[in-house]
Design a protein around this motif. Structure first.
Motif, short mmCIF file in Angstrom:
data_model
loop_
_atom_site.label_atom_id
_atom_site.label_comp_id
_atom_site.label_asym_id
_atom_site.label_seq_id
_atom_site.Cartn_x
_atom_site.Cartn_y
_atom_site.Cartn_z
N TYR A 152 17.54 12.24 28.00
CA TYR A 152 18.71 11.82 27.26
C TYR A 152 18.30 11.30 25.89
O TYR A 152 17.37 10.51 25.78
CB TYR A 152 19.46 10.75 28.05
N ILE A 153 18.99 11.76 24.86
CA ILE A 153 18.73 11.35 23.49
C ILE A 153 19.87 10.42 23.06
O ILE A 153 21.04 10.76 23.24
CB ILE A 153 18.71 12.56 22.52
N ARG A 154 19.49 9.26 22.53
CA ARG A 154 20.53 8.35 22.04
C ARG A 154 20.04 7.58 20.83
O ARG A 154 18.85 7.40 20.63
CB ARG A 154 21.00 7.39 23.13
N GLU A 155 21.00 7.17 20.02
CA GLU A 155 20.69 6.36 18.86
C GLU A 155 20.40 4.93 19.30
O GLU A 155 21.06 4.41 20.20
CB GLU A 155 21.88 6.38 17.89
N VAL A 156 19.41 4.31 18.66
CA VAL A 156 19.02 2.95 18.99
C VAL A 156 19.00 2.13 17.70
O VAL A 156 18.38 2.55 16.71
CB VAL A 156 17.61 2.92 19.63
N ALA A 157 19.67 0.99 17.71
CA ALA A 157 19.63 0.09 16.56
C ALA A 157 18.27 -0.60 16.52
O ALA A 157 17.80 -1.11 17.54
CB ALA A 157 20.75 -0.94 16.65
N VAL A 210 10.81 -1.77 8.45
CA VAL A 210 11.56 -2.37 7.35
C VAL A 210 12.32 -1.27 6.60
O VAL A 210 11.75 -0.23 6.27
CB VAL A 210 10.61 -3.13 6.40
N GLY A 211 13.61 -1.50 6.38
CA GLY A 211 14.43 -0.54 5.66
C GLY A 211 15.06 0.53 6.53
O GLY A 211 15.82 1.36 6.05
N ILE A 212 14.74 0.53 7.82
CA ILE A 212 15.33 1.51 8.75
C ILE A 212 16.28 0.76 9.66
O ILE A 212 15.93 -0.28 10.22
CB ILE A 212 14.23 2.20 9.58
N ASP A 213 17.52 1.27 9.82
CA ASP A 213 18.48 0.55 10.65
C ASP A 213 18.66 1.15 12.04
O ASP A 213 19.15 0.50 12.95
CB ASP A 213 19.83 0.42 9.95
N HIS A 214 18.25 2.43 12.23
CA HIS A 214 18.34 3.02 13.56
C HIS A 214 17.28 4.11 13.75
O HIS A 214 16.76 4.66 12.79
CB HIS A 214 19.73 3.59 13.81
N LEU A 215 16.98 4.36 15.00
CA LEU A 215 16.05 5.41 15.42
C LEU A 215 16.73 6.20 16.53
O LEU A 215 17.85 5.86 16.94
CB LEU A 215 14.75 4.81 15.96
N TYR A 216 16.06 7.19 17.03
CA TYR A 216 16.56 7.98 18.16
C TYR A 216 15.55 7.90 19.29
O TYR A 216 14.34 8.05 19.07
CB TYR A 216 16.83 9.42 17.74
N LEU A 260 10.34 7.27 20.63
CA LEU A 260 11.22 6.82 19.54
C LEU A 260 10.86 7.63 18.31
O LEU A 260 9.68 7.74 17.97
CB LEU A 260 11.00 5.34 19.21
N VAL A 261 11.86 8.20 17.67
CA VAL A 261 11.63 8.99 16.45
C VAL A 261 12.70 8.65 15.43
O VAL A 261 13.75 8.10 15.75
CB VAL A 261 11.62 10.50 16.75
N LYS A 262 12.44 9.00 14.16
CA LYS A 262 13.35 8.65 13.08
C LYS A 262 14.54 9.59 12.94
O LYS A 262 15.53 9.24 12.34
CB LYS A 262 12.60 8.64 11.74
N ASP A 263 14.47 10.78 13.51
CA ASP A 263 15.48 11.80 13.26
C ASP A 263 15.99 12.38 14.59
O ASP A 263 15.20 12.64 15.49
CB ASP A 263 14.85 12.89 12.40
#
Length: 75
Positions: A17-22, A35-41, A53-56
């Protein structure tokens, strides 16, 4: 992210399962590195264990497929 992750042995159920994470919901030591990133996947197995955990979002799906897993978006 060039490192392959061992997602486990052979199993019948290969869905992840892929989900957005704050970032604010991650441990403090990870927040300090992002720093400067508000969410990951995140890529999770059926038990909810976070595997990656990845950025995109697209990269999360690619990581799963490269490991012969069937990704599903959780919104």
């Amino acid at each position: 992210m060039e490192t392959k992750f061992d997602f486990g042995g052979e199993r019948d159920d290969r869905i992840v399962y892929i989900r957005e994470v704050a970032v604010i919901d991650l441990p403090k030591e990870l927040q300090d590195e992002l720093v400067g990133i508000d969410h990951l996947y995140a890529v999770h197995n059926e038990d909810g264990e976070r595997l990656a955990l990845v950025k995109d979002r697209k990269v999360a799906f690619m990581v799963a497929r490269e490991n012969d897993l069937a990704p599903v978006w959780v919104h």
